[in-house]
Design a protein around this motif. Sequence first.
Motif, PDB file in Angstrom:
ATOM      1  N   PRO A 117       0.828  -1.201   0.000  1.00 34.77           N
ATOM      2  CA  PRO A 117       0.000   0.000   0.000  1.00 34.77           C
ATOM      3  C   PRO A 117       0.866   1.256   0.000  1.00 34.77           C
ATOM      4  N   LYS A 118       0.428   2.253  -0.737  1.00 37.50           N
ATOM      5  CA  LYS A 118       1.162   3.511  -0.759  1.00 37.50           C
ATOM      6  C   LYS A 118       0.864   4.293   0.515  1.00 37.50           C
ATOM      7  N   PRO A 119       1.897   4.699   1.243  1.00 36.21           N
ATOM      8  CA  PRO A 119       1.645   5.532   2.424  1.00 36.21           C
ATOM      9  C   PRO A 119       1.182   6.922   2.004  1.00 36.21           C
ATOM     10  N   HIS A 120       0.668   7.670   2.963  1.00 34.15           N
ATOM     11  CA  HIS A 120       0.244   9.032   2.659  1.00 34.15           C
ATOM     12  C   HIS A 120       1.470   9.892   2.359  1.00 34.15           C
ATOM     13  N   VAL A 121       1.468  10.508   1.191  1.00 37.89           N
ATOM     14  CA  VAL A 121       2.589  11.336   0.746  1.00 37.89           C
ATOM     15  C   VAL A 121       2.078  12.734   0.427  1.00 37.89           C
ATOM     16  N   GLN A 135       6.997  14.493  -0.901  1.00 38.99           N
ATOM     17  CA  GLN A 135       7.629  14.227  -2.190  1.00 38.99           C
ATOM     18  C   GLN A 135       7.963  15.545  -2.857  1.00 38.99           C
ATOM     19  N   SER A 169       7.312   5.339   8.899  1.00 44.82           N
ATOM     20  CA  SER A 169       6.976   5.953   7.609  1.00 44.82           C
ATOM     21  C   SER A 169       8.029   5.644   6.559  1.00 44.82           C
ATOM     22  N   LEU A 181       7.279   3.693   3.077  1.00 45.66           N
ATOM     23  CA  LEU A 181       7.589   4.331   1.799  1.00 45.66           C
ATOM     24  C   LEU A 181       8.521   3.451   0.969  1.00 45.66           C
ATOM     25  N   TRP A 199       6.822   0.349  -0.407  1.00 45.98           N
ATOM     26  CA  TRP A 199       5.958   0.688  -1.549  1.00 45.98           C
ATOM     27  C   TRP A 199       6.784   0.898  -2.818  1.00 45.98           C
ATOM     28  N   LEU A 200       7.916   1.586  -2.701  1.00 43.16           N
ATOM     29  CA  LEU A 200       8.772   1.816  -3.864  1.00 43.16           C
ATOM     30  C   LEU A 200       9.373   0.504  -4.375  1.00 43.16           C
ATOM     31  N   SER A 208       7.975  -2.387  -4.204  1.00 41.67           N
ATOM     32  CA  SER A 208       6.880  -3.067  -4.884  1.00 41.67           C
ATOM     33  C   SER A 208       6.576  -2.432  -6.235  1.00 41.67           C
ATOM     34  N   ARG A 209       6.522  -1.124  -6.272  1.00 35.46           N
ATOM     35  CA  ARG A 209       6.151  -0.418  -7.499  1.00 35.46           C
ATOM     36  C   ARG A 209       7.175  -0.618  -8.609  1.00 35.46           C
TER      37      ARG A 209
END
Length: 220
Positions: free
Chosen positions: A15-19, A100, A140, A144, A147-148, A150-151
Amino acid sequence: MLAALALTISLAIAPKPHVIWKPIPYGPRRKAEMAAYAKKHYGIHSWRLHPKVIVEHYTGSNSFSAAWNTFAANTPDPELGELPGTCAHFIVDRNGRIYQLVRLSVMCRHTVGLNYVAIGIEHVGTSDAQILTDAAQLRSSLALTAWLMSRYHIALANVIGHNESLMSPYHHELYPSWQCMTHADFPHWAMHEYRHRLRTLATARGIPVGAPPAWVDNGC
């Protein structure tokens, strides 16, 4: 059967964390400067990033604003007087907020020899130990980075600290006096702890971690 398959697929995507999008100025002029830098240092006349590595840093300061202002200023480096100035794609603040600064399709100058393939993550702080013991910030950061991974299908071995840059198989620097240049932030001992925690998180979320690190001895 279908439900089980859907669950397996969902676990493989972190899951993407809140950015929070807080961009620094990075228009056509800075992109042209980045392309010229990449040509000189990597033999690639492009500002476009194709991520294969994630590099962890700390800012050496105690505020998000100080780091953001430094990256936004776009001042030449002291040795060669080259532009663009330094920057990172993300800053993780002490309270756990993730900012970001630059799109992930764009190179940033944060690690000599790796800017052409590396996403840069800065952590507000003045030491590795400070960040590793800050629960909110580290939580956090790990979210993050997972997620990166994985992406972009980045193996755990290619999540490195700035101080490990010379050992990366992706390290490539054409400018002779910079070929052994690195920084002290996030050395091997700190990244051993960081990768251990990241492996635990990635495994729990079904993210492949890949093979062990294939460190390179580049003679430095």
